[in-house]
Design a protein around this motif. Structure first.
Motif, PDB file in Angstrom:
ATOM      1  N   ALA A 275     -16.091 -33.223  68.020  1.00 34.52           N
ATOM      2  CA  ALA A 275     -16.979 -34.448  67.254  1.00 34.52           C
ATOM      3  C   ALA A 275     -18.290 -34.877  67.717  1.00 34.52           C
ATOM      4  CB  ALA A 275     -16.199 -35.756  67.232  1.00 34.52           C
ATOM      5  N   SER A 276     -18.657 -34.064  68.743  1.00 42.17           N
ATOM      6  CA  SER A 276     -19.828 -34.184  69.482  1.00 42.17           C
ATOM      7  C   SER A 276     -20.851 -32.947  69.474  1.00 42.17           C
ATOM      8  CB  SER A 276     -19.536 -34.371  71.020  1.00 42.17           C
ATOM      9  OG  SER A 276     -19.485 -33.129  71.730  1.00 42.17           O
ATOM     10  N   VAL A 277     -21.867 -33.338  70.045  1.00 43.52           N
ATOM     11  CA  VAL A 277     -22.976 -31.935  70.032  1.00 43.52           C
ATOM     12  C   VAL A 277     -22.542 -30.760  71.042  1.00 43.52           C
ATOM     13  CG1 VAL A 277     -25.049 -33.740  69.850  1.00 43.52           C
ATOM     14  CG2 VAL A 277     -24.215 -32.898  72.149  1.00 43.52           C
ATOM     15  N   TYR A 278     -21.383 -31.112  71.536  1.00 46.07           N
ATOM     16  CA  TYR A 278     -20.912 -29.965  72.557  1.00 46.07           C
ATOM     17  C   TYR A 278     -20.160 -29.212  71.664  1.00 46.07           C
ATOM     18  CZ  TYR A 278     -22.898 -32.843  76.134  1.00 46.07           C
ATOM     19  OH  TYR A 278     -23.706 -33.924  76.702  1.00 46.07           O
ATOM     20  N   ARG A 279     -20.019 -29.357  70.493  1.00 50.77           N
ATOM     21  CA  ARG A 279     -18.828 -28.688  69.581  1.00 50.77           C
ATOM     22  C   ARG A 279     -18.840 -27.224  69.926  1.00 50.77           C
ATOM     23  NH1 ARG A 279     -17.019 -26.894  64.789  1.00 50.77           N
ATOM     24  NH2 ARG A 279     -19.207 -25.698  64.225  1.00 50.77           N
ATOM     25  N   ALA A 280     -17.590 -26.747  70.097  1.00 51.65           N
ATOM     26  CA  ALA A 280     -17.590 -25.437  70.672  1.00 51.65           C
ATOM     27  C   ALA A 280     -16.610 -24.378  69.588  1.00 51.65           C
ATOM     28  CB  ALA A 280     -17.003 -25.294  72.192  1.00 51.65           C
ATOM     29  N   GLY A 281     -16.074 -25.008  68.588  1.00 50.96           N
ATOM     30  CA  GLY A 281     -15.323 -24.110  67.622  1.00 50.96           C
ATOM     31  C   GLY A 281     -13.848 -24.103  68.175  1.00 50.96           C
ATOM     32  N   LEU A 282     -13.406 -25.251  68.687  1.00 51.58           N
ATOM     33  CA  LEU A 282     -12.081 -24.978  69.371  1.00 51.58           C
ATOM     34  C   LEU A 282     -11.272 -25.740  68.001  1.00 51.58           C
ATOM     35  CD1 LEU A 282     -12.418 -26.813  72.934  1.00 51.58           C
ATOM     36  CD2 LEU A 282     -12.544 -24.442  72.305  1.00 51.58           C
ATOM     37  N   ALA A 288      -3.616 -27.671  73.344  1.00 51.84           N
ATOM     38  CA  ALA A 288      -4.535 -27.717  74.732  1.00 51.84           C
ATOM     39  C   ALA A 288      -5.154 -26.264  74.611  1.00 51.84           C
ATOM     40  CB  ALA A 288      -3.411 -27.527  75.944  1.00 51.84           C
ATOM     41  N   VAL A 289      -6.164 -26.234  75.190  1.00 50.76           N
ATOM     42  CA  VAL A 289      -6.857 -24.924  75.550  1.00 50.76           C
ATOM     43  C   VAL A 289      -7.053 -24.824  76.961  1.00 50.76           C
ATOM     44  CG1 VAL A 289      -8.161 -25.051  73.228  1.00 50.76           C
ATOM     45  CG2 VAL A 289      -9.130 -25.657  75.395  1.00 50.76           C
ATOM     46  N   LEU A 290      -7.002 -23.248  77.452  1.00 50.88           N
ATOM     47  CA  LEU A 290      -6.973 -23.018  78.927  1.00 50.88           C
ATOM     48  C   LEU A 290      -8.053 -21.916  78.830  1.00 50.88           C
ATOM     49  CD1 LEU A 290      -5.945 -22.830  81.878  1.00 50.88           C
ATOM     50  CD2 LEU A 290      -4.499 -20.986  80.810  1.00 50.88           C
ATOM     51  N   ILE A 291      -9.177 -22.386  79.843  1.00 49.14           N
ATOM     52  CA  ILE A 291     -10.292 -21.498  80.050  1.00 49.14           C
ATOM     53  C   ILE A 291      -9.982 -20.815  81.338  1.00 49.14           C
ATOM     54  CG2 ILE A 291     -12.604 -21.167  80.519  1.00 49.14           C
ATOM     55  CD1 ILE A 291     -13.503 -23.765  79.318  1.00 49.14           C
ATOM     56  N   ILE A 292      -9.800 -19.262  81.180  1.00 47.84           N
ATOM     57  CA  ILE A 292      -9.256 -18.565  82.433  1.00 47.84           C
ATOM     58  C   ILE A 292     -10.772 -17.842  82.628  1.00 47.84           C
ATOM     59  CG2 ILE A 292      -7.994 -16.645  83.038  1.00 47.84           C
ATOM     60  CD1 ILE A 292      -6.235 -17.646  80.448  1.00 47.84           C
ATOM     61  N   GLU A 293     -11.104 -17.569  83.862  1.00 46.61           N
ATOM     62  CA  GLU A 293     -12.578 -16.826  84.288  1.00 46.61           C
ATOM     63  C   GLU A 293     -11.797 -16.081  85.200  1.00 46.61           C
ATOM     64  OE1 GLU A 293     -16.517 -18.167  83.356  1.00 46.61           O
ATOM     65  OE2 GLU A 293     -16.761 -18.147  85.299  1.00 46.61           O
ATOM     66  N   ALA A 323     -14.406 -13.794  75.890  1.00 49.27           N
ATOM     67  CA  ALA A 323     -15.931 -13.611  75.525  1.00 49.27           C
ATOM     68  C   ALA A 323     -16.434 -12.366  75.389  1.00 49.27           C
ATOM     69  CB  ALA A 323     -16.634 -14.684  76.410  1.00 49.27           C
ATOM     70  N   ARG A 324     -17.088 -12.004  74.246  1.00 48.89           N
ATOM     71  CA  ARG A 324     -17.822 -10.965  73.979  1.00 48.89           C
ATOM     72  C   ARG A 324     -19.247 -10.757  74.888  1.00 48.89           C
ATOM     73  NH1 ARG A 324     -16.750 -11.399  67.887  1.00 48.89           N
ATOM     74  NH2 ARG A 324     -17.184 -13.486  68.791  1.00 48.89           N
ATOM     75  N   ASP A 325     -19.784 -11.835  75.075  1.00 52.72           N
ATOM     76  CA  ASP A 325     -21.098 -11.850  75.647  1.00 52.72           C
ATOM     77  C   ASP A 325     -21.461 -13.498  76.519  1.00 52.72           C
ATOM     78  OD1 ASP A 325     -21.689 -13.686  73.546  1.00 52.72           O
ATOM     79  OD2 ASP A 325     -22.596 -12.157  72.347  1.00 52.72           O
ATOM     80  N   ASP A 326     -22.280 -13.328  77.074  1.00 53.13           N
ATOM     81  CA  ASP A 326     -22.901 -14.586  77.531  1.00 53.13           C
ATOM     82  C   ASP A 326     -22.694 -15.866  76.728  1.00 53.13           C
ATOM     83  OD1 ASP A 326     -22.940 -13.488  80.166  1.00 53.13           O
ATOM     84  OD2 ASP A 326     -24.812 -13.263  80.377  1.00 53.13           O
ATOM     85  N   ALA A 327     -23.510 -15.561  75.316  1.00 47.75           N
ATOM     86  CA  ALA A 327     -23.334 -16.565  74.614  1.00 47.75           C
ATOM     87  C   ALA A 327     -22.226 -17.206  74.281  1.00 47.75           C
ATOM     88  CB  ALA A 327     -24.090 -16.236  73.457  1.00 47.75           C
ATOM     89  N   GLU A 328     -21.137 -16.249  74.268  1.00 48.35           N
ATOM     90  CA  GLU A 328     -19.766 -16.799  73.936  1.00 48.35           C
ATOM     91  C   GLU A 328     -18.943 -17.647  75.087  1.00 48.35           C
ATOM     92  OE1 GLU A 328     -16.649 -15.429  70.465  1.00 48.35           O
ATOM     93  OE2 GLU A 328     -16.812 -14.047  72.146  1.00 48.35           O
ATOM     94  N   ARG A 329     -19.440 -16.840  76.299  1.00 50.81           N
ATOM     95  CA  ARG A 329     -18.757 -17.292  77.509  1.00 50.81           C
ATOM     96  C   ARG A 329     -19.387 -18.930  77.483  1.00 50.81           C
ATOM     97  NH1 ARG A 329     -18.015 -14.123  80.565  1.00 50.81           N
ATOM     98  NH2 ARG A 329     -19.787 -12.785  80.399  1.00 50.81           N
ATOM     99  N   ALA A 330     -20.776 -19.011  77.478  1.00 45.35           N
ATOM    100  CA  ALA A 330     -21.203 -20.222  77.469  1.00 45.35           C
ATOM    101  C   ALA A 330     -20.665 -21.449  76.270  1.00 45.35           C
ATOM    102  CB  ALA A 330     -22.892 -20.182  77.150  1.00 45.35           C
ATOM    103  N   ARG A 331     -20.386 -20.744  75.271  1.00 43.66           N
ATOM    104  CA  ARG A 331     -19.651 -21.627  74.223  1.00 43.66           C
ATOM    105  C   ARG A 331     -18.206 -22.234  74.775  1.00 43.66           C
ATOM    106  NH1 ARG A 331     -15.910 -20.835  69.940  1.00 43.66           N
ATOM    107  NH2 ARG A 331     -16.075 -18.504  70.077  1.00 43.66           N
ATOM    108  N   PHE A 332     -17.630 -21.404  75.269  1.00 47.63           N
ATOM    109  CA  PHE A 332     -16.465 -21.669  75.896  1.00 47.63           C
ATOM    110  C   PHE A 332     -16.548 -22.823  77.037  1.00 47.63           C
ATOM    111  CE2 PHE A 332     -14.054 -17.293  75.623  1.00 47.63           C
ATOM    112  CZ  PHE A 332     -14.193 -17.380  74.010  1.00 47.63           C
ATOM    113  N   TRP A 333     -17.357 -22.590  78.011  1.00 50.50           N
ATOM    114  CA  TRP A 333     -17.667 -23.432  79.062  1.00 50.50           C
ATOM    115  C   TRP A 333     -18.354 -24.765  78.576  1.00 50.50           C
ATOM    116  CZ3 TRP A 333     -15.520 -24.107  83.266  1.00 50.50           C
ATOM    117  CH2 TRP A 333     -14.857 -23.024  83.898  1.00 50.50           C
ATOM    118  N   ARG A 334     -19.097 -24.762  77.496  1.00 52.42           N
ATOM    119  CA  ARG A 334     -19.745 -25.981  76.819  1.00 52.42           C
ATOM    120  C   ARG A 334     -18.444 -26.944  76.244  1.00 52.42           C
ATOM    121  NH1 ARG A 334     -22.778 -23.981  72.916  1.00 52.42           N
ATOM    122  NH2 ARG A 334     -21.142 -24.403  71.162  1.00 52.42           N
TER     123      ARG A 334
END
Lengths: 493, 493
Positions: A275-282, A288-293, A323-334
């Motif tokens: 609902a915020s400007v950080y919208r990441a398409g979750l 729950a989501v789990l980010i695995i790096e 994440a296919r690229d840095d933009a998508e990685r940034a989206r997850f981390w956003r």
């Protein structure tokens, strides 16, 4: 969490005038702030539950100015409080009433970078992310990465021994600091540790890191830099519930892999983020989501990625994106790094709690934490460093509502007691500050606390340096710091 | 290095009798040693330059027995000295005359292993290598690996913050210890740190690690275990001279690789090794050999190995062997880990020095160290952790020859002054002990030393706990520890 203390008389204006005149001589008029709006702005850090009115804020530009300001405070027996960017979440930069706030934000130069030996020497006001940016062209980065890394300072990180999402693999600030210059509460300047990473005698660097500004003011920091890993893979695993995400965390760790990050975001946080400007398409119906790096050698990561994928499907993952690229990685981390900002939209105040439990107990503890929030009719959400067992239950509230504020404080207490009873500890990375000092008795007995109190008194015998942090404000501690208690509480909000 | 003090009267037998009767009640007759040959055997550790006669040796089997023995010593105001396997090289376990030696070697149980969370809880007398052996079937190992790891104990490692050949990648003991149980000099027992790896308040675990037994006696240690790397490659690079080997070390590190080990053995050490049972087939006309160990993902190591090979030929390597199997790897390491034993053949005594210099200064410093040895007509050889800049100049001598002993001490002093002048530090991994306490002034000023002294006095106010270590024996320190100085030197050799 700080108790609410009765308002009392502020320090006399006569002693303030003498103090302020002295401070102005040291840092110059323009770097000594005393207007009411300044005193208000520096009345608390990012723990907004409590705020007090300092006597003045000084912004020194050199070690000499810090030492002079500290020596003046020592001479006048006036409490003083070091402050970085004010992003601390345990009230570590809260002034006691009438204290002098010593803000290090003007000391923001990177003094040297040695790419061969992978160290840098920085002033305390250097912003965490700026250091990584400055060394990136050498293929290096500064590993500790608090969520506030775009604004928080290295000096504040040293005070709080800050961690971040990558603590799992890279450790906390203490693992990356090898030497310090410190202005002691007497005004003396010491250098501890060494740029070689080895040091003879007592580990004063280790003592200072995480001492929350109570042993002195750090004016120079030598840090280790880390090689940027050859490759990074970031995965977003979507689950129906938090326990399933936690089970995958367990599977990954128990397999022997050491991922760079394992971060869980719960359903309530997903809703706030989306609902915020950080919208990441979750997916908003996910539990729950789990980010695995994963990071390391490129050739190694593919095999790790396949193992993680297999574990994830065994644990009933609903969806798994790589994440296919840095933009998508940034989206997850956003979604992760923007969570606190997103939660900030829900109410005027956000209380970011911090506790650690044994990783294997995460599912049951999280369920009980949600029950505590519900029982107190609070908007509680969870974002956490699952690999470390480091929880951040977040409560959105309005501190102007005294009933809600009381419920926040009560829920916070219950959460801590729950975590400690499960074999956990009071704080993972935010520090004790004035937020949790009165809970130290939950994990330490009188002998332990006395050992700590005596350590503090070594360098801070009068207790003038950042009073009221870490140690419980029980009678023995008050007596050990008689001078620091000369000014009593003057709530300003 | 300890000054030679004039012999004085030993403590009276009456007070000894009272002490010993009390100790026997605590640990039982058979675990309280007082025969002359016992007092002789415990008169020094692996620093044999100086030895003193303790009053008794006790071998407790539990925390309670340690606490009782310490409380008795505190009551009788008798100095006491904790001791592990006695392999320390800075005299950290040297008794002051009349002291009680508290040997922890009977407390050698591994109390628990948690393979999922990769931690173990051990008693202090557990032998370093035994811990790795006990967890190997879980795919884990305990990373700090002093050369003495087959016999030295975890408790001693904690006291000295021990490192080893793999410190370059894995760090020293402090990076692997997360919680401790400590008997304070008062006899009180505290627990510091936590098994989660996070702890609120001051980092008392960090303070205790490396405090050389001067802040209390560690009776339980929680350590992190590390995953055994998937693959290891060990190379032996043969050079005509030490500077070439050092240049290859620089090339490897500056390339961004983080090898597990980079160890140089000089010609004089090669000769000793090849003449001993540790014979490893090294070419005796080589100027230096460099052991390079790479570990990590198998797929990654081949690329690293090729890069190292290319660098080595650019730096004029004369021969480069890659271990084909574990037997060959063991052969390479036998040369390194057996070096001290081999050097022990050359003379009755071996003084293993320890200092750190900036890595880039290794070639010039090593040349000057050899000059110092030659000028003093000493048999000096070098084995060192080149990646860390951590030097071990070794001097073979006979302490029964007073002139040679004096030359050893003088050469040791000159080596330290040389290293410090080059920006180095007094010790990399052996500690200050009584060996280097009087050199602390070379790197620390009075304010620094006062900060350390006050830290020691926090828990050890009477100075009874391992006296005469770390801090210079200058007048102010003596005054701060009046009771510890009640017994004066009684050399026993």
């Amino acid at each position: 969490m700080p108790g609410v203390r009765p308002p009392q008389e502020a320090p006399t204006s006569r002693s303030d005038a003498e103090l302020i005149a002295g401070l102005r001589r040291i840092v110059g008029n323009e770097h000594c702030l005393t207007r009411p709006e300044d005193l208000f702005a520096y009345g608390c850090d990012a723990l907004t539950l409590d705020a007090q009115r300092p006597a003045a804020i000084v912004l020194p530009e050199s070690t000499e100015q810090v030492a002079s300001a500290v020596a003046l405070c020592a001479y006048l027996q006036r409490p003083f409080v070091p402050r970085g960017a004010g992003t601390g979440l345990s009230g570590g930069a809260h002034p006691t009433p009438g204290a002098v706030v010593i803000s290090l934000t003007r000391m923001r130069r990177i003094l040297s970078i040695d790419a061969d030996d992978r160290i840098a020497i920085v002033q305390p006001g250097v912003v965490n992310a700026d250091l990584s940016a400055a060394v990136a062209h050498h293929g290096l980065f500064y590993a500790p990465d608090p969520s506030s890394q775009q604004v928080c300072t290295i000096g504040g990180n040293v005070a709080e021994n800050s961690g971040g999402p990558h603590t799992l693999k890279y450790g906390t600030t203490t693992d990356h600091v090898i030497a310090l210059e410190i202005v002691l509460p007497s005004g003396d300047v010491v250098r501890v540790g060494s740029d070689t990473g080895f040091a003879a005698g007592y580990d004063l660097t280790g003592v200072a890191v995480g001492s929350e500004g109570t042993l002195g003011i750090v004016t120079e920091v030598t840090v280790r830099l880390s090689p940027i890993p050859e490759a990074v893979e970031t995965l977003l695993a979507i689950f129906d519930d938090v326990p399933s995400a936690c089970r995958l965390v367990g599977r990954i760790i128990e397999s022997g892999m050491v991922p760079a990050s394992l971060e869980v975001i719960d359903r309530r946080t997903i809703e706030a983020v989306e609902a915020s400007v950080y919208r990441a398409g979750l997916p908003q119906d996910a539990g729950a989501v789990l980010i695995i790096e994963l990071d390391g050698a490129a050739c190694e990561l593919q095999a790790q990625l396949e193992r993680v994928r297999a574990f994830a499907y065994e644990e009933g993952v609903r969806g798994l994106e790589v994440a296919r690229d840095d933009a998508e990685r940034a989206r997850f981390w956003r979604a992760r790094k923007g969570a606190f900002g997103a939660l900030g939209r829900l109410a005027p105040d956000l209380y970011v709690h911090d506790a650690v439990v044994p990783r294997t107990k995460l599912p049951e503890i999280l369920e009980k934490i949600c029950e505590i929030g519900d029982r107190h009719r609070l908007r509680l959400s969870n974002v956490f460093h699952a690999g470390d067992g480091n929880l951040h239950p977040n409560i959105s509230f309005d501190r102007r509502d005294p009933d809600e504020l009381a419920r926040v404080i009560e829920a916070g207490r219950e959460i801590l007691e729950l975590c400690v009873a499960a074999g956990g500890v009071l704080t993972g990375e935010h520090g004790v500050g004035n937020e949790k000092r009165d809970y130290m008795g939950l994990v330490f007995d009188d002998v332990d606390l006395d050992a700590m109190r005596r350590l503090r008194d070594v360098w801070n015998p009068d207790g003038l340096c950042n009073p009221d942090k870490i140690m419980p404000t029980t009678r023995p501690c008050m007596e050990s710091n008689p001078k620091a208690r000369g000014y009593d509480a003057v709530p300003i909000d």
